[in-house]
Design a protein around this motif. Structure first.
Motif, PDB file in Angstrom:
ATOM      1  N   LYS A   1     -45.133  63.947  80.741  1.00  0.00           N
ATOM      2  CA  LYS A   1     -45.294  63.432  79.379  1.00  0.00           C
ATOM      3  C   LYS A   1     -44.405  64.178  78.395  1.00  0.00           C
ATOM      4  N   THR A   2     -44.121  65.453  78.697  1.00  0.00           N
ATOM      5  CA  THR A   2     -43.281  66.279  77.835  1.00  0.00           C
ATOM      6  C   THR A   2     -42.386  67.152  78.701  1.00  0.00           C
TER       7      THR A   2
ATOM      8  N   ILE B   1     -40.004  60.445  81.545  1.00  0.00           N
ATOM      9  CA  ILE B   1     -39.451  61.777  81.803  1.00  0.00           C
ATOM     10  C   ILE B   1     -39.822  62.172  83.222  1.00  0.00           C
ATOM     11  N   TYR B   2     -38.818  62.605  83.992  1.00  0.00           N
ATOM     12  CA  TYR B   2     -39.044  63.031  85.372  1.00  0.00           C
ATOM     13  C   TYR B   2     -38.604  64.481  85.514  1.00  0.00           C
ATOM     14  N   GLY B   3     -39.502  65.315  86.077  1.00  0.00           N
ATOM     15  CA  GLY B   3     -39.222  66.735  86.235  1.00  0.00           C
ATOM     16  C   GLY B   3     -38.463  67.047  87.505  1.00  0.00           C
ATOM     17  N   ALA B   4     -38.432  68.358  87.833  1.00  0.00           N
ATOM     18  CA  ALA B   4     -37.660  68.828  88.986  1.00  0.00           C
ATOM     19  C   ALA B   4     -38.191  68.271  90.298  1.00  0.00           C
ATOM     20  N   ASN B   5     -39.480  68.002  90.383  1.00  0.00           N
ATOM     21  CA  ASN B   5     -40.084  67.490  91.615  1.00  0.00           C
ATOM     22  C   ASN B   5     -40.228  65.969  91.601  1.00  0.00           C
ATOM     23  N   GLU B   6     -39.451  65.310  90.764  1.00  0.00           N
ATOM     24  CA  GLU B   6     -39.463  63.855  90.628  1.00  0.00           C
ATOM     25  C   GLU B   6     -40.787  63.330  90.091  1.00  0.00           C
ATOM     26  N   ALA B   7     -41.656  64.243  89.657  1.00  0.00           N
ATOM     27  CA  ALA B   7     -42.938  63.819  89.090  1.00  0.00           C
ATOM     28  C   ALA B   7     -42.730  63.378  87.647  1.00  0.00           C
TER      29      ALA B   7
END
Length: 235
Positions: free
Chosen positions: A86-87, A77-83
């Protein structure tokens, strides 16, 4: 801050007070999972992008891709900041790397759901339609392009059911036609099965626009799913 004598006639709240008083949008973090797919590509596996409209996801979680009903699993899973996360929860825009499914099986407009709570698949539904821009009258048989969440599909207005007046009262008899700035309850048929929900259940999956020749002809919300199909993969 107050502006003092410059607007002594104004007694309402200031801008900051108004902003502080706004109610936050309720996120359906514990609701059934709904992730309409807005983009997909292949990069060492199948990766999809979309906004979590309801529910939450975690690494190694099993999901189902509707309407094709393919089972897959969350790899990353990748968030808005490409980080890498885990959830992720409702309201988050995410990129998800999936295992167990080929990217050729994924299309924009498909919806990822949890196994126990699949979304509805339909080719026919009733909707409240508001005509925004139409040069001519619209009758049953009118064809246009439906845009609902991330899906795009050709549709036909198969029936005009009830005209709705300014007091939201329905006509008893079906109208012969509708025109600009009028409201009507209509029956819509799609060329292919699509994933939608009633507006009152999932607003993000139940509101839509109709477009024709590059213009938005009408906006609407789904009231009733006439022909539906769901599947419980957990059984």
């Amino acid at each position: 801050d107050r502006v003092g004598s410059a607007c002594s006639w104004y007694t309402g709240p200031s801008l900051l007070e108004t902003l502080d008083g706004l109610q936050s949008v309720e996120r359906k973090t514990n609701g059934p999972l709904r992730i309409p797919i807005s983009e997909k590509y292949r990069d060492m596996g199948t990766i999809v992008s979309g906004k979590i409209e309801s529910g939450r996801i975690r690494i190694n979680q099993k999901m189902m891709l509707m309407p094709e009903k393919h089972i897959c699993e969350v790899s990353n899973i990748y968030g808005a900041n490409e980080a890498e996360e885990k959830t992720a929860i409702s309201g988050d825009n995410v990129r998800i790397k999936l295992r167990g499914i080929d990217d050729g099986l994924v299309q924009n407009g498909h919806v990822l759901v949890d196994l126990k709570h699949p979304c509805h698949i339909t080719r026919e539904f009733d909707a409240l339609l508001i005509i925004r821009e139409a040069k001519n009258i619209i009758t049953s048989g009118y064809k246009s392009v439906l845009h609902v969440h991330t899906a795009t599909e050709e549709v036909i207005l198969s029936k005009l059911l009830h005209k709705v007046n300014a007091k939201n009262q329905r006509s008893r008899a079906p109208p012969p036609f509708i025109k600009q700035n009028e409201k009507c309850i209509v029956r819509i048929q799609t060329t292919k099965p699509i994933c939608v929900e009633r507006f009152e259940d999932f607003p993000q999956l139940g509101r839509f626009t109709l477009r024709d020749e590059g213009k938005t002809i009408a906006v609407g919300k789904i009231l009733k799913l006439v022909e539906t199909n769901t599947v419980n993969a957990a059984n």
